[in-house]
Write an enzyme that holds these catalytic residues in place. Structure first.
Site, PDB file in Angstrom:
ATOM      1  N   LYS A 167     116.082 -11.482  30.332  1.00  0.00           N
ATOM      2  CA  LYS A 167     116.459 -10.241  29.669  1.00  0.00           C
ATOM      3  C   LYS A 167     117.988 -10.037  29.709  1.00  0.00           C
ATOM      4  O   LYS A 167     118.694 -10.752  30.420  1.00  0.00           O
ATOM      5  CB  LYS A 167     115.714  -9.071  30.337  1.00  0.00           C
ATOM      6  N   TYR A 194     106.828  -5.884  22.202  1.00  0.00           N
ATOM      7  CA  TYR A 194     106.345  -4.854  23.116  1.00  0.00           C
ATOM      8  C   TYR A 194     105.383  -3.866  22.440  1.00  0.00           C
ATOM      9  O   TYR A 194     105.224  -2.740  22.919  1.00  0.00           O
ATOM     10  CB  TYR A 194     107.523  -4.119  23.751  1.00  0.00           C
ATOM     11  N   PHE A 248     108.112   4.930  28.774  1.00  0.00           N
ATOM     12  CA  PHE A 248     109.267   4.045  28.976  1.00  0.00           C
ATOM     13  C   PHE A 248     109.564   3.178  27.756  1.00  0.00           C
ATOM     14  O   PHE A 248     110.513   2.393  27.763  1.00  0.00           O
ATOM     15  CB  PHE A 248     109.036   3.153  30.203  1.00  0.00           C
ATOM     16  N   THR A 306     106.119  -6.550  38.676  1.00  0.00           N
ATOM     17  CA  THR A 306     106.913  -5.851  37.653  1.00  0.00           C
ATOM     18  C   THR A 306     108.036  -5.009  38.270  1.00  0.00           C
ATOM     19  O   THR A 306     109.172  -5.051  37.809  1.00  0.00           O
ATOM     20  CB  THR A 306     105.988  -4.935  36.822  1.00  0.00           C
ATOM     21  N   ASN A 338     114.482  -5.500  35.323  1.00  0.00           N
ATOM     22  CA  ASN A 338     113.769  -6.485  36.153  1.00  0.00           C
ATOM     23  C   ASN A 338     113.939  -7.932  35.693  1.00  0.00           C
ATOM     24  O   ASN A 338     113.161  -8.809  36.064  1.00  0.00           O
ATOM     25  CB  ASN A 338     112.289  -6.094  36.322  1.00  0.00           C
ATOM     26  N   HIS A 350     110.930 -11.678  31.637  1.00  0.00           N
ATOM     27  CA  HIS A 350     109.613 -11.411  31.069  1.00  0.00           C
ATOM     28  C   HIS A 350     108.793 -12.690  31.137  1.00  0.00           C
ATOM     29  O   HIS A 350     109.324 -13.773  30.920  1.00  0.00           O
ATOM     30  CB  HIS A 350     109.722 -10.973  29.602  1.00  0.00           C
ATOM     31  N   GLU A 391     103.025 -14.513  21.825  1.00  0.00           N
ATOM     32  CA  GLU A 391     104.476 -14.445  22.069  1.00  0.00           C
ATOM     33  C   GLU A 391     105.173 -15.748  21.702  1.00  0.00           C
ATOM     34  O   GLU A 391     106.280 -15.729  21.147  1.00  0.00           O
ATOM     35  CB  GLU A 391     104.733 -14.064  23.533  1.00  0.00           C
TER      36      GLU A 391
HETATM   37  P1  DAT Z   1     105.537  -7.171  33.109  1.00  0.00           P
HETATM   38  O1  DAT Z   1     106.934  -7.312  32.538  1.00  0.00           O
HETATM   39  O2  DAT Z   1     105.501  -7.456  34.570  1.00  0.00           O
HETATM   40  O3  DAT Z   1     104.495  -7.932  32.332  1.00  0.00           O
HETATM   41  P2  DAT Z   1     104.520  -4.797  31.767  1.00  0.00           P
HETATM   42  O4  DAT Z   1     104.069  -5.705  30.666  1.00  0.00           O
HETATM   43  O5  DAT Z   1     103.515  -3.854  32.338  1.00  0.00           O
HETATM   44  O6  DAT Z   1     105.156  -5.613  32.990  1.00  0.00           O
HETATM   45  O7  DAT Z   1     105.733  -3.925  31.232  1.00  0.00           O
HETATM   46  C1  DAT Z   1     106.727  -4.505  30.420  1.00  0.00           C
HETATM   47  C2  DAT Z   1     108.070  -4.017  30.861  1.00  0.00           C
HETATM   48  O8  DAT Z   1     108.165  -2.616  30.662  1.00  0.00           O
HETATM   49  C3  DAT Z   1     108.347  -4.230  32.343  1.00  0.00           C
HETATM   50  O9  DAT Z   1     108.884  -5.508  32.622  1.00  0.00           O
HETATM   51  C4  DAT Z   1     109.303  -3.132  32.651  1.00  0.00           C
HETATM   52  C5  DAT Z   1     108.882  -2.021  31.725  1.00  0.00           C
HETATM   53  N1  DAT Z   1     107.990  -1.061  32.416  1.00  0.00           N
HETATM   54  C6  DAT Z   1     106.680  -1.229  32.680  1.00  0.00           C
HETATM   55  N2  DAT Z   1     106.168  -0.164  33.311  1.00  0.00           N
HETATM   56  C7  DAT Z   1     107.198   0.696  33.442  1.00  0.00           C
HETATM   57  C8  DAT Z   1     107.329   1.987  34.002  1.00  0.00           C
HETATM   58  N3  DAT Z   1     106.292   2.612  34.583  1.00  0.00           N
HETATM   59  N4  DAT Z   1     108.555   2.578  33.969  1.00  0.00           N
HETATM   60  C9  DAT Z   1     109.600   1.969  33.395  1.00  0.00           C
HETATM   61  N5  DAT Z   1     109.547   0.746  32.831  1.00  0.00           N
HETATM   62  C10 DAT Z   1     108.363   0.119  32.856  1.00  0.00           C
HETATM   63 MG    MG Z   2     103.861  -7.716  30.378  1.00  0.00          MG
END
Ligand code: DAT
Ligand code: MG
Length: 148
Positions: free
Chosen positions: A9, A49, A57, A91, A112, A115, A126
């Protein structure tokens, strides 16, 4: 053999961590079969996304992912999806295990660093979205010392 989509990212790129992060996947034995340094359009970010649309978020996530260049790649290996996500960590960086990318380099969920696809259907979607469906494989001579 499985393939997964991984993206470094904008924070990873801005912080000069591209090499450090790719090295972790590479040395684990995951094979890079596609990679590009690129700017992410709003439409690509929104498609990528789409599952998070409507979450609180979501807008911040789209802003973040389009805020600077990223490195997108496809990694291949046995259980590549799980292996890549384990290398990345949970995450939220505070919940990620020490030694994972997110724990070692991150503090906040909204920064973070990486991805990784979360399952076979997501990976197929993807990879197709970011690279198309025609990614050739290649023979890696060291494979017999990584894969039994
Ligand atoms: P991951 O990236 O571990 O697959 P995810 O698909 O649930 O996690 O979410 C995608 C991204 O969105 C994640 O890397 C960071 C952001 N995100 C997820 N949950 C969040 C939250 N509760 N608050 C803020 N950002 C969040
Ligand atoms: Mg994810």
């Amino acid at each position: 053999m499985e393939r997964t989509f991984v993206m470094l990212k904008p924070d990873a790129v801005q912080r000069g961590l591209i090499g450090e992060i790719i090295a972790r996947f590479e040395r684990r034995g995951l094979k890079i079969v596609a990679m590009k340094f690129m700017h992410v359009s709003r439409s690509l970010a929104e498609e990528h996304y789409a599952v998070h649309k409507g979450r609180p978020f979501y807008d911040g996530l789209i802003e973040y992912i389009t805020s600077g260049p990223v490195v997108a790649m496809v990694l291949e290996g046995p259980n590549a999806i799980k292996a890549a996500r384990a290398t990345m960590g949970a995450t939220h960086p505070l919940e990620a295990a020490p030694g994972t990318i997110r724990a070692d380099f991150g503090l906040e969920i909204g920064r973070n660093l990486v991805h990784g696809s979360d399952g076979p259907e997501t990976a197929a979607f993807e990879i197709g979205l970011w690279f198309g469906d025609e990614i050739p494989g290649w023979e890696r001579d060291v494979d017999r010392w990584i894969l039994e």
